[in-house]
Design an enzyme around this catalytic site. Structure first.
Site, mmCIF file in Angstrom:
data_model
loop_
_atom_site.group_PDB
_atom_site.id
_atom_site.type_symbol
_atom_site.label_atom_id
_atom_site.label_comp_id
_atom_site.label_asym_id
_atom_site.label_seq_id
_atom_site.Cartn_x
_atom_site.Cartn_y
_atom_site.Cartn_z
ATOM 1 N N ILE A 82 0.735 -1.088 0.017
ATOM 2 C CA ILE A 82 0.005 0.162 0.139
ATOM 3 C C ILE A 82 0.904 1.410 -0.056
ATOM 4 O O ILE A 82 0.391 2.438 -0.134
ATOM 5 C CB ILE A 82 -1.029 -0.007 1.119
ATOM 6 N N HIS A 108 -4.351 -4.418 -2.826
ATOM 7 C CA HIS A 108 -4.791 -4.205 -1.280
ATOM 8 C C HIS A 108 -4.910 -2.747 -0.957
ATOM 9 O O HIS A 108 -4.767 -2.772 0.336
ATOM 10 C CB HIS A 108 -3.686 -5.048 -0.378
ATOM 11 N N CYS A 143 -16.445 12.347 4.897
ATOM 12 C CA CYS A 143 -16.433 12.303 3.476
ATOM 13 C C CYS A 143 -16.673 13.755 2.629
ATOM 14 O O CYS A 143 -17.957 14.149 3.082
ATOM 15 C CB CYS A 143 -17.290 11.253 2.901
ATOM 16 N N ASN A 190 13.085 -14.014 -4.093
ATOM 17 C CA ASN A 190 12.590 -13.611 -2.637
ATOM 18 C C ASN A 190 13.924 -13.981 -1.611
ATOM 19 O O ASN A 190 14.768 -14.539 -2.244
ATOM 20 C CB ASN A 190 11.524 -14.679 -2.069
HETATM 21 C C1 BJW Z 1 12.536 -10.034 1.085
HETATM 22 C C2 BJW Z 1 13.342 -9.252 1.473
HETATM 23 C C3 BJW Z 1 14.376 -8.497 0.727
HETATM 24 C C4 BJW Z 1 12.206 -9.659 3.078
HETATM 25 N N1 BJW Z 1 14.309 -8.797 -0.629
HETATM 26 N N2 BJW Z 1 12.676 -10.375 -0.287
HETATM 27 C C5 BJW Z 1 -7.597 -20.226 4.614
HETATM 28 C C6 BJW Z 1 -7.196 -20.607 3.641
HETATM 29 C C7 BJW Z 1 -6.820 -20.046 2.425
HETATM 30 C C8 BJW Z 1 -7.282 -18.518 2.474
HETATM 31 C C9 BJW Z 1 -7.963 -18.079 3.594
HETATM 32 C C10 BJW Z 1 -8.295 -19.155 4.684
HETATM 33 N N3 BJW Z 1 -8.819 -18.175 5.789
HETATM 34 C C11 BJW Z 1 -9.071 -17.009 5.158
HETATM 35 C C12 BJW Z 1 -8.586 -16.742 3.991
HETATM 36 C C13 BJW Z 1 -8.390 -15.685 2.919
HETATM 37 C C14 BJW Z 1 -7.653 -14.719 3.494
HETATM 38 C C15 BJW Z 1 -6.024 -15.336 3.637
HETATM 39 O O1 BJW Z 1 -5.385 -15.465 2.731
HETATM 40 N N4 BJW Z 1 -5.749 -15.558 4.946
HETATM 41 C C16 BJW Z 1 -4.657 -16.093 5.281
HETATM 42 C C17 BJW Z 1 -3.938 -15.890 6.680
HETATM 43 C C18 BJW Z 1 -4.774 -17.690 5.179
HETATM 44 N N5 BJW Z 1 -7.487 -13.473 2.539
HETATM 45 C C19 BJW Z 1 -8.491 -12.686 2.413
HETATM 46 O O2 BJW Z 1 -9.182 -12.447 3.418
HETATM 47 C C20 BJW Z 1 -8.309 -11.785 1.211
HETATM 48 N N6 BJW Z 1 -9.725 -11.733 0.787
HETATM 49 C C21 BJW Z 1 -10.208 -12.719 0.068
HETATM 50 O O3 BJW Z 1 -9.584 -13.735 0.123
HETATM 51 O O4 BJW Z 1 -11.537 -12.538 -0.485
HETATM 52 C C22 BJW Z 1 -12.305 -13.347 -1.066
HETATM 53 C C23 BJW Z 1 -12.103 -13.406 -2.751
HETATM 54 C C24 BJW Z 1 -10.876 -13.298 -3.103
HETATM 55 C C25 BJW Z 1 -10.793 -12.858 -4.629
HETATM 56 C C26 BJW Z 1 -12.020 -12.904 -5.364
HETATM 57 C C27 BJW Z 1 -13.298 -12.855 -4.695
HETATM 58 C C28 BJW Z 1 -13.251 -12.831 -3.281
HETATM 59 C C29 BJW Z 1 -7.961 -10.293 1.605
HETATM 60 C C30 BJW Z 1 -6.527 -10.290 2.242
HETATM 61 C C31 BJW Z 1 -6.036 -8.969 2.714
HETATM 62 C C32 BJW Z 1 -4.679 -8.737 3.173
HETATM 63 N N7 BJW Z 1 -4.314 -7.651 3.626
HETATM 64 C C33 BJW Z 1 -3.318 -7.310 4.342
HETATM 65 C C34 BJW Z 1 -3.312 -5.765 4.936
HETATM 66 C C35 BJW Z 1 -3.339 -4.848 3.872
HETATM 67 C C36 BJW Z 1 -3.220 -3.237 4.176
HETATM 68 C C37 BJW Z 1 -2.138 -3.094 4.936
HETATM 69 O O5 BJW Z 1 -0.936 -3.352 4.356
HETATM 70 O O6 BJW Z 1 -2.062 -2.795 6.029
HETATM 71 O O7 BJW Z 1 -2.225 -7.280 3.049
HETATM 72 S S1 BJW Z 1 -2.390 -8.528 5.359
HETATM 73 C C38 BJW Z 1 -0.761 -8.385 4.775
HETATM 74 O O8 BJW Z 1 -0.296 -9.436 4.230
HETATM 75 C C39 BJW Z 1 -0.951 -7.052 3.529
HETATM 76 C C40 BJW Z 1 0.200 -7.870 2.605
HETATM 77 O O9 BJW Z 1 -0.306 -7.177 1.335
HETATM 78 C C41 BJW Z 1 -0.258 -9.303 2.655
HETATM 79 C C42 BJW Z 1 0.949 -10.132 2.333
HETATM 80 O O10 BJW Z 1 1.959 -9.791 2.916
HETATM 81 P P1 BJW Z 1 3.614 -10.045 2.136
HETATM 82 O O11 BJW Z 1 3.438 -8.807 1.123
HETATM 83 O O12 BJW Z 1 3.746 -11.350 1.423
HETATM 84 O O13 BJW Z 1 4.472 -9.803 3.131
HETATM 85 P P2 BJW Z 1 5.173 -10.861 4.374
HETATM 86 O O14 BJW Z 1 5.846 -9.972 5.385
HETATM 87 O O15 BJW Z 1 4.365 -11.918 4.883
HETATM 88 O O16 BJW Z 1 6.431 -11.481 3.516
HETATM 89 C C43 BJW Z 1 7.361 -10.773 2.902
HETATM 90 C C44 BJW Z 1 8.367 -11.540 2.031
HETATM 91 O O17 BJW Z 1 9.276 -10.874 1.806
HETATM 92 C C45 BJW Z 1 8.886 -12.622 3.078
HETATM 93 O O18 BJW Z 1 8.924 -13.960 2.363
HETATM 94 C C46 BJW Z 1 10.609 -12.377 3.188
HETATM 95 O O19 BJW Z 1 11.460 -13.416 3.306
HETATM 96 C C47 BJW Z 1 10.694 -11.429 2.085
HETATM 97 N N8 BJW Z 1 11.734 -10.340 2.049
HETATM 98 N N9 BJW Z 1 13.064 -8.849 2.926
HETATM 99 C C48 BJW Z 1 13.343 -9.947 -0.864
HETATM 100 N N10 BJW Z 1 15.235 -7.655 1.069
HETATM 101 ZN ZN ZN Z 2 -19.034 9.665 1.582
#
Ligand code: BJW
Ligand code: ZN
Length: 229
Positions: free
Chosen positions: A89, A105, A132, A197
């Site tokens: 974001i 996101h 708003c 990664n």
């Molecule tokens: C480096 C590095 C360097 C470090 N060089 N690399 C059970 C099973 C499956 C799914 C689900 C389930 N129960 C619920 C769900 C769905 C749920 C979900 O996935 N939950 C999981 C916990 C299992 N998902 C949702 O609810 C999503 N919505 C959804 O599914 O709706 C249904 C639908 C979908 C599609 C169509 C129609 C309907 C919504 C998910 C929203 C996630 N939101 C957040 C917050 C956003 C706002 C904010 O930023 O504050 O998004 S959570 C957080 O995680 C954020 C990130 O974008 C997201 C991913 O994190 P990311 O980017 O992977 O970061 P890290 O920290 O995890 O990893 C960093 C990586 O970088 C690491 O691997 C490091 O090694 C590496 N790294 N330094 C290269 N220098």
């Molecule tokens: Zn409004």
């Protein structure tokens, strides 16, 4: 060649933006359920607004790194044949020069009205901000996608995954869906798949190839390989 790139928090780590999943399972001292769910926001809106206000303010102290710059250079070569999808974001891709970034996101620099749903560019603090400007009544919330909410631009992203020749995932743990499933979707439709990664992600075995190291090193090298084969 059509390319889809997915980025996550790891691409911004070397810029000084913290990633999400650190060793103690907390996110800058907060439980994820408290700050990244609609239920958490309803329970304590002040906490959540302050959390995002602090992250928005922190943008002023960070800048793009060579990985963001490399992807902007790739856009200049591939044009519309590149779709850059980010889970982040922050605005570091834009500040590096990428023009067509798909923020699945949401964005820190945008507000969402809880009443009319209007999305508006936003700077400064949301805690204490007026309602708003469109409907005049609704409170503003961060325009970000929390757990249980539907990510933005999914139709457009799925179309690109179906059509692409190459899918590259950069700096994401592969723990959050639907983004974590993009590699399997792209691969099922015939794309070659590559992970860049720091360490093996949760879904590393889904990729044809994985390279592990810092995004600031790996991404410029990969872009150079692609552009100058
Ligand atoms: C480096 C590095 C360097 C470090 N060089 N690399 C059970 C099973 C499956 C799914 C689900 C389930 N129960 C619920 C769900 C769905 C749920 C979900 O996935 N939950 C999981 C916990 C299992 N998902 C949702 O609810 C999503 N919505 C959804 O599914 O709706 C249904 C639908 C979908 C599609 C169509 C129609 C309907 C919504 C998910 C929203 C996630 N939101 C957040 C917050 C956003 C706002 C904010 O930023 O504050 O998004 S959570 C957080 O995680 C954020 C990130 O974008 C997201 C991913 O994190 P990311 O980017 O992977 O970061 P890290 O920290 O995890 O990893 C960093 C990586 O970088 C690491 O691997 C490091 O090694 C590496 N790294 N330094 C290269 N220098
Ligand atoms: Zn409004």
């Amino acid at each position: 060649m059509k390319v889809v790139v997915l980025t996550g928090a790891g691409i911004s780590a070397e810029s000084g933006v913290p990633t999400f999943r650190d060793a103690d399972g907390l996110w800058e001292g907060h439980r994820v359920e408290d700050v990244a769910t609609p239920e958490g926001f309803l329970a304590d809106p002040e906490l959540v607004l302050r959390f995002y206000d602090e992250r928005r303010a922190a943008l002023a102290h960070v800048g793009p790194n060579p990985a963001h710059v490399g992807l902007a250079a790739l856009e200049r070569v591939l044009g519309d044949d590149l779709m850059l999808v980010t889970q982040n974001i922050d605005d570091l891709h834009e500040r590096a020069g990428s023009h067509r970034v798909v923020h699945m996101h949401g964005e820190l620099l945008s507000s969402l009205c809880v009443r009319c749903g209007r999305r508006t560019p936003f700077q400064g603090d949301m805690l204490g901000a007026p309602p708003c400007g469109s409907c005049g009544k609704g409170d503003l919330r961060p325009d970000v996608v929390w757990f249980g909410e539907i990510p933005y631009h999914m139709d457009e992203i799925v179309d690109a995954l179906v059509e692409c020749d190459l899918f590259v995932s950069i700096g994401t743990s592969g723990a959050v869906y639907p983004a974590a499933g993009f590699v399997q979707q792209a691969r099922a439709y015939g794309a070659r798949t590559l992970e860049l990664n720091l360490v093996a992600s949760e879904g590393t075995h889904f990729f044809h190839e994985a390279r592990h190291g810092r995004a600031g090193d790996l991404v410029p090298r990969w872009v150079d390989e692609l552009v100058n084969p």
